[in-house]
Design a protein around this motif. Sequence first.
Motif, short mmCIF file in Angstrom:
data_model
loop_
_atom_site.label_atom_id
_atom_site.label_comp_id
_atom_site.label_asym_id
_atom_site.label_seq_id
_atom_site.Cartn_x
_atom_site.Cartn_y
_atom_site.Cartn_z
N VAL A 8 -3.35 -9.37 -2.81
CA VAL A 8 -4.63 -8.97 -2.24
C VAL A 8 -4.83 -9.80 -0.98
O VAL A 8 -4.60 -11.01 -0.99
N ASN A 9 -5.23 -9.15 0.07
CA ASN A 9 -5.46 -9.86 1.32
C ASN A 9 -6.73 -10.68 1.18
O ASN A 9 -7.85 -10.17 1.28
N LEU A 101 -15.96 -4.97 -3.85
CA LEU A 101 -14.73 -5.76 -3.78
C LEU A 101 -13.66 -5.20 -4.70
O LEU A 101 -12.47 -5.15 -4.34
N GLN A 102 -14.04 -4.78 -5.89
CA GLN A 102 -13.07 -4.21 -6.83
C GLN A 102 -12.48 -2.92 -6.27
O GLN A 102 -11.27 -2.69 -6.37
N GLU A 108 -6.40 -1.22 -1.82
CA GLU A 108 -5.30 -1.96 -1.20
C GLU A 108 -4.05 -1.88 -2.08
O GLU A 108 -2.95 -1.74 -1.56
N GLN A 109 -4.22 -1.93 -3.38
CA GLN A 109 -3.08 -1.80 -4.29
C GLN A 109 -2.45 -0.43 -4.17
O GLN A 109 -1.22 -0.30 -4.18
N PRO A 113 3.24 0.15 -0.38
CA PRO A 113 4.41 0.96 -0.77
C PRO A 113 4.96 0.48 -2.10
O PRO A 113 4.97 -0.70 -2.40
N GLY A 114 5.38 1.43 -2.91
CA GLY A 114 5.96 1.11 -4.22
C GLY A 114 4.94 0.87 -5.30
O GLY A 114 5.27 0.50 -6.39
N ALA A 115 3.67 1.08 -4.99
CA ALA A 115 2.61 0.83 -5.99
C ALA A 115 2.50 2.02 -6.92
O ALA A 115 2.82 3.11 -6.64
#
Length: 115
Positions: A8-9, A101-102, A108-109, A113-115
Amino acid sequence: AAGTKPSVNASALGRVMRHVAAHNKVVECEELWDAHRRQQQQESAHPAATDPRARPPRGQDGARKRPRDEPPGATPAGSTAADAAQRELREERERAAQRKLQLLAAREQQAEPGA
């Protein structure tokens, strides 16, 4: 990679949290000013409410005399309800900020890529 937790950024989340906190302060300030203006309008509409002779009696030390049926340490009528309402608004804003925020973290997740 499957099974790994995406990062997470933290700086982006920190900026969002500061933005939400600043926004909440602005909203709370506006609410307080609105309440103040309403009170001023009520007092100007009902001058007897601001007449010192109409205020509750005070003791020798200047404190408001407590009616016999009022428990010690009780606050003037209405202030407890107003405090509770302000507290409830503040808590709701905090819950909304947490939900935001959640959602941002979930987005973002999904975007990685690949998530």
